[in-house]
Design an enzyme around this catalytic site. Structure first.
Site, PDB file in Angstrom:
ATOM      1  N   LYS A   1      13.663  -0.789  -9.515  1.00  0.00           N
ATOM      2  CA  LYS A   1      12.429  -1.001  -8.756  1.00  0.00           C
ATOM      3  C   LYS A   1      12.770  -1.235  -7.283  1.00  0.00           C
ATOM      4  O   LYS A   1      13.618  -2.083  -6.965  1.00  0.00           O
ATOM      5  CB  LYS A   1      11.687  -2.224  -9.305  1.00  0.00           C
ATOM      6  CG  LYS A   1      11.136  -2.036 -10.715  1.00  0.00           C
ATOM      7  CD  LYS A   1       9.924  -1.137 -10.726  1.00  0.00           C
ATOM      8  CE  LYS A   1       9.222  -1.151 -12.080  1.00  0.00           C
ATOM      9  NZ  LYS A   1       8.059  -0.240 -12.098  1.00  0.00           N
TER      10      LYS A   1
ATOM     11  N   LYS B   1       1.166   6.587 -19.389  1.00  0.00           N
ATOM     12  CA  LYS B   1       1.093   5.255 -19.992  1.00  0.00           C
ATOM     13  C   LYS B   1      -0.237   5.145 -20.708  1.00  0.00           C
ATOM     14  O   LYS B   1      -1.277   5.523 -20.143  1.00  0.00           O
ATOM     15  CB  LYS B   1       1.182   4.163 -18.918  1.00  0.00           C
ATOM     16  CG  LYS B   1       2.524   4.131 -18.204  1.00  0.00           C
ATOM     17  CD  LYS B   1       2.521   3.135 -17.064  1.00  0.00           C
ATOM     18  CE  LYS B   1       3.881   3.140 -16.371  1.00  0.00           C
ATOM     19  NZ  LYS B   1       3.841   2.460 -15.057  1.00  0.00           N
TER      20      LYS B   1
ATOM     21  N   GLU C   1      10.089   7.741  -8.610  1.00  0.00           N
ATOM     22  CA  GLU C   1       8.748   7.578  -9.164  1.00  0.00           C
ATOM     23  C   GLU C   1       7.779   7.039  -8.111  1.00  0.00           C
ATOM     24  O   GLU C   1       8.101   6.102  -7.381  1.00  0.00           O
ATOM     25  CB  GLU C   1       8.859   6.603 -10.345  1.00  0.00           C
ATOM     26  CG  GLU C   1       7.574   6.366 -11.085  1.00  0.00           C
ATOM     27  CD  GLU C   1       7.801   5.627 -12.400  1.00  0.00           C
ATOM     28  OE1 GLU C   1       8.943   5.642 -12.927  1.00  0.00           O
ATOM     29  OE2 GLU C   1       6.850   5.021 -12.904  1.00  0.00           O
TER      30      GLU C   1
ATOM     31  N   ASP D   1      12.007   3.647  -8.849  1.00  0.00           N
ATOM     32  CA  ASP D   1      10.542   3.536  -8.841  1.00  0.00           C
ATOM     33  C   ASP D   1      10.100   2.744  -7.621  1.00  0.00           C
ATOM     34  O   ASP D   1      10.372   1.548  -7.514  1.00  0.00           O
ATOM     35  CB  ASP D   1      10.061   2.839 -10.120  1.00  0.00           C
ATOM     36  CG  ASP D   1       8.541   2.867 -10.255  1.00  0.00           C
ATOM     37  OD1 ASP D   1       7.860   3.359  -9.326  1.00  0.00           O
ATOM     38  OD2 ASP D   1       8.038   2.410 -11.301  1.00  0.00           O
TER      39      ASP D   1
ATOM     40  N   ASP E   1       3.192   8.504 -11.145  1.00  0.00           N
ATOM     41  CA  ASP E   1       2.799   7.456 -12.091  1.00  0.00           C
ATOM     42  C   ASP E   1       1.361   7.010 -11.801  1.00  0.00           C
ATOM     43  O   ASP E   1       0.420   7.518 -12.396  1.00  0.00           O
ATOM     44  CB  ASP E   1       3.795   6.286 -12.022  1.00  0.00           C
ATOM     45  CG  ASP E   1       3.453   5.171 -13.000  1.00  0.00           C
ATOM     46  OD1 ASP E   1       2.545   5.352 -13.831  1.00  0.00           O
ATOM     47  OD2 ASP E   1       4.095   4.089 -12.951  1.00  0.00           O
TER      48      ASP E   1
HETATM   49 MG    MG Z   1       5.985   3.192 -12.227  1.00  0.00          MG
END
Ligand code: MG
Length: 355
Positions: free
Chosen positions: A162, A267, A218, A190, A243
């Site tokens: 991240k 997701k 991402e 990400d 995303d």
């Molecule tokens: Mg993500």
């Protein structure tokens, strides 16, 4: 098998370490759990994660959407009118995708139990095993290197790093992690919408120049900036994964048509469940775009539904289902086995929990 009731409660799971992204910090999961009751005595289970900064939902809004809108729309319906139930679920309230996802997965749980088969087999049964990555929270460089090394030590060879909170230091973070873990670990980055398009091109270019060999980046830019993401995709060599920009099948079509990303992260909390997620996977597959399955901060309940879905599909080639691995304990027993990076599907009917 008729739907007789939907009951709603809260599931809590403390995290092993705080989860930090460019958007938020969380130390305990408090999600909504739902049970769909039927006249046969069979019960379906689902979970919704209140990710206010991404889906706009809270536990209060999820509870309200399910009790006051979804439940009256589908109560009394027969599980075998599956597409009809899904039509009502989709249309009884706008958005509220996590609330819908919880109900959708509980309905699939029941549908598969009705036919006494594991859900992933009913959905296509492509594979019975998944390899998930593990998320490394955004922190200062030393801590992220330490967390990455600990993950590799635990047997993970795919890490999702991240970044995006501090664009100036992001190249240094990723380079330091690559140096520490060596060349054989797959690194996904990400940014959680944390960069501007020009920052993204500069940062990704620097990561390419430093030979960090990143598998994908991402959501580099704001979810609504499709044109900006297209600019990033067109001006870098690294694969870009959409995303937060893709919730619905329609948004997937837009991103694919505009070539705004190379890959799509699905997701269940964004799509509103498996029924809509299937459409995205198939749209993407027809366009030669591979998909990742991801999760929010979710416990084993909803992550297991996502695992069944991912295992059923050929075009889900990347797995980011580390929710249960971040929790101190699971709120359910049975279902897919989460063992380090390997998720193994089980032979029990439905999602597979022992109720
Ligand atoms: Mg993500």
């Amino acid at each position: 098998m008729k739907i007789t009731d939907i009951s709603v409660g809260v599931v809590e799971a403390p995290l092993i370490t705080p989860f930090k992204t460019a958007l938020r910090t969380v130390d305990c999961i408090r999600n909504i759990v739902i049970y769909i009751h039927t006249d046969t005595g069979l019960i379906g289970v689902g979970e919704a994660a209140p990710t206010a900064v991404i889906t706009g939902e809270t536990n209060a809004s999820i509870t309200h959407a399910i009790t006051d809108y979804i439940k009256p729309a589908i109560i009394g319906m027969d599980i075998e009118e599956f597409a009809g139930i899904m039509e009502r679920l989709e249309n009884c309230i706008y958005k509220n995708t996590s609330a819908k996802a919880a109900v959708d997965m509980a309905l699939y749980d029941l549908f598969a139990k009705r036919y006494e088969t594991p859900l992933y087999k009913l959905l296509g049964g492509y594979s019975n095993k998944l390899i998930t990555d593990l998320t490394i929270s955004v922190n200062d460089v030393e801590e992220m290197v330490k967390d990455s090394l600990a993950a590799v030590e635990r047997g993970f060879n795919i890490l999702k790093v991240k970044v995006g909170k501090d664009p100036v230091g992001d190249v240094e973070r990723v380079v330091a992690i690559r140096d520490a873990v060596g060349p054989n670990v797959i690194l996904r980055v990400d940014a959680n919408q944390g960069w501007t398009p020009k920052q993204a091109v500069r940062i990704i270019g620097a990561l390419e120049d430093a030979n960090t060999n990143i598998e994908l980046v991402e959501q580099p830019v704001h979810y609504s900036d499709i044109e900006g993401m297209r600019y990033v995709t067109a001006n870098t060599l690294t694969n870009i994964l959409a995303d937060e920009s893709v919730f619905s099948p329609k948004e997937a079509i837009t991103v694919i048509e505009k070539r705004a990303a190379d890959l799509i992260n699905i997701k269940l909390m964004k799509t509103g469940g498996i029924y809509q997620a299937q459409k995205i996977v198939h749209i993407a597959e027809a366009n030669g775009v591979e998909c990742m399955i991801g999760c929010m901060l979710e416990t084993k309940i909803s992550v297991s539904a996502a695992a069944h879905f991912a295992a059923s599909q050929k075009n889900i080639t990347m797995v980011d289902l580390d929710g249960p691995l971040l929790c101190m304990n699971d709120p359910v027993t049975g279902g897919p086995a989460f063992n380090g990076q390997v998720i193994t599907m089980s032979g029990e009917p439905g999602i597979g929990f022992s109720l």
